[in-house]
Design a protein around this motif. Structure first.
Motif, PDB file in Angstrom:
ATOM      1  N   LYS A  44     -76.221 -61.043  39.972  1.00 26.88           N
ATOM      2  CA  LYS A  44     -75.893 -61.891  38.822  1.00 26.88           C
ATOM      3  C   LYS A  44     -74.471 -61.615  38.330  1.00 26.88           C
ATOM      4  N   GLU A  45     -74.107 -60.348  38.176  1.00 26.45           N
ATOM      5  CA  GLU A  45     -72.761 -59.985  37.710  1.00 26.45           C
ATOM      6  C   GLU A  45     -71.705 -60.345  38.754  1.00 26.45           C
ATOM      7  N   PHE A  46     -72.053 -60.186  40.019  1.00 28.22           N
ATOM      8  CA  PHE A  46     -71.150 -60.529  41.120  1.00 28.22           C
ATOM      9  C   PHE A  46     -70.786 -62.010  41.053  1.00 28.22           C
ATOM     10  N   VAL A  47     -71.791 -62.859  40.983  1.00 29.15           N
ATOM     11  CA  VAL A  47     -71.572 -64.306  40.929  1.00 29.15           C
ATOM     12  C   VAL A  47     -70.847 -64.690  39.639  1.00 29.15           C
ATOM     13  N   ASN A  48     -71.241 -64.082  38.528  1.00 28.77           N
ATOM     14  CA  ASN A  48     -70.610 -64.383  37.242  1.00 28.77           C
ATOM     15  C   ASN A  48     -69.112 -64.065  37.274  1.00 28.77           C
ATOM     16  N   SER A  49     -68.747 -62.936  37.838  1.00 30.63           N
ATOM     17  CA  SER A  49     -67.333 -62.553  37.930  1.00 30.63           C
ATOM     18  C   SER A  49     -66.552 -63.526  38.814  1.00 30.63           C
ATOM     19  N   LEU A  50     -67.149 -63.928  39.931  1.00 31.99           N
ATOM     20  CA  LEU A  50     -66.474 -64.877  40.819  1.00 31.99           C
ATOM     21  C   LEU A  50     -66.320 -66.247  40.161  1.00 31.99           C
ATOM     22  N   GLU A  51     -67.315 -66.664  39.404  1.00 33.47           N
ATOM     23  CA  GLU A  51     -67.222 -67.959  38.717  1.00 33.47           C
ATOM     24  C   GLU A  51     -66.148 -67.932  37.633  1.00 33.47           C
ATOM     25  N   LYS A  52     -66.014 -66.815  36.948  1.00 33.14           N
ATOM     26  CA  LYS A  52     -64.948 -66.698  35.951  1.00 33.14           C
ATOM     27  C   LYS A  52     -63.581 -66.723  36.622  1.00 33.14           C
ATOM     28  N   ALA A  53     -63.457 -66.044  37.757  1.00 34.36           N
ATOM     29  CA  ALA A  53     -62.199 -66.080  38.505  1.00 34.36           C
ATOM     30  C   ALA A  53     -61.875 -67.515  38.919  1.00 34.36           C
ATOM     31  N   GLN A  54     -62.887 -68.250  39.358  1.00 31.62           N
ATOM     32  CA  GLN A  54     -62.691 -69.637  39.754  1.00 31.62           C
ATOM     33  C   GLN A  54     -62.252 -70.502  38.572  1.00 31.62           C
ATOM     34  N   SER A  55     -62.829 -70.262  37.412  1.00 31.28           N
ATOM     35  CA  SER A  55     -62.460 -71.091  36.261  1.00 31.28           C
ATOM     36  C   SER A  55     -60.994 -70.879  35.877  1.00 31.28           C
ATOM     37  N   PHE A  56     -60.511 -69.652  35.952  1.00 36.30           N
ATOM     38  CA  PHE A  56     -59.093 -69.409  35.652  1.00 36.30           C
ATOM     39  C   PHE A  56     -58.199 -69.947  36.768  1.00 36.30           C
ATOM     40  N   LEU A  57     -58.667 -69.889  37.998  1.00 40.27           N
ATOM     41  CA  LEU A  57     -57.915 -70.457  39.111  1.00 40.27           C
ATOM     42  C   LEU A  57     -57.786 -71.970  38.931  1.00 40.27           C
ATOM     43  N   LYS A  58     -58.838 -72.615  38.469  1.00 39.18           N
ATOM     44  CA  LYS A  58     -58.786 -74.059  38.207  1.00 39.18           C
ATOM     45  C   LYS A  58     -57.781 -74.382  37.111  1.00 39.18           C
ATOM     46  N   GLU A  59     -57.640 -73.493  36.129  1.00 38.82           N
ATOM     47  CA  GLU A  59     -56.625 -73.693  35.088  1.00 38.82           C
ATOM     48  C   GLU A  59     -55.224 -73.678  35.693  1.00 38.82           C
ATOM     49  N   LEU A  60     -55.005 -72.789  36.656  1.00 34.90           N
ATOM     50  CA  LEU A  60     -53.707 -72.771  37.338  1.00 34.90           C
ATOM     51  C   LEU A  60     -53.493 -74.077  38.116  1.00 34.90           C
ATOM     52  N   MET A  61     -54.562 -74.576  38.735  1.00 34.03           N
ATOM     53  CA  MET A  61     -54.450 -75.811  39.515  1.00 34.03           C
ATOM     54  C   MET A  61     -54.071 -77.000  38.646  1.00 34.03           C
TER      55      MET A  61
END
Length: 157
Positions: A44-61
């Motif tokens: 759960k924490e693994f997926v949650n951390s990756l999803e947060k990383a993705q959300s910030f990456l989308k902000e860069l996009m």
């Protein structure tokens, strides 16, 4: 992400200009990727951390300015990193996370150099300046943080 990290990033964001915000965003993504590696055993924490990383990456996009040629190259790189994060979630593996982190750290160092040259004003205009320091007690050291416009500045008995 720990509460202290969130507070530190929040203070930095309020005082940041455009390029400093990009640097902070990279640092946040890298921290979430590190957390994903740390929490690999906890799905759960693994997926949650990756999803947060993705959300910030989308902000860069979405913040890319395509008037510059480098933006399309960065978009391709961001899409590749996003695919790698998705694959890591689906396959429940952290093998590619070190490579992703290396790419992000390389981009971070480049944007840090650009940020050092950018002398523009902070984007947030109506924020309070934060002053911090240490006070020395009889047996310990106390950290103190005061807002510049605060009415509670100075010594209080």
């Amino acid at each position: 992400m720990e509460k202290d990290s969130i507070q530190a990033y929040s203070k930095r964001i309020t005082q940041a200009n455009r390029t400093e915000l990009v640097v902070i965003t990279y640092e946040i993504i890298i921290e979430h990727v590190e957390n994903a590696k740390k929490y690999y055993e906890n799905r759960k924490e693994f997926v949650n951390s990756l999803e947060k990383a993705q959300s910030f990456l989308k902000e860069l996009m979405v913040s890319l300015d395509f008037n510059y040629e480098i933006s399309s190259n960065l978009l391709s790189l961001y899409i590749f990193i996003n695919k790698q994060l998705i694959e890591a979630k689906q396959k429940n593996t952290c093998e590619m996370l070190s490579r992703i982190q290396g790419m992000l750290e390389s981009l971070l160092s480049s944007f840090k150099q650009v940020s050092e040259q950018d002398k523009s004003a902070p984007l947030m205009q109506n924020t309070q300046k934060v002053y911090a320091g240490l006070t020395y007690g009889k047996e310990d050291i106390n950290e103190m943080s005061v807002m510049a416009d605060s009415k509670n500045r100075g010594f209080r008995a």
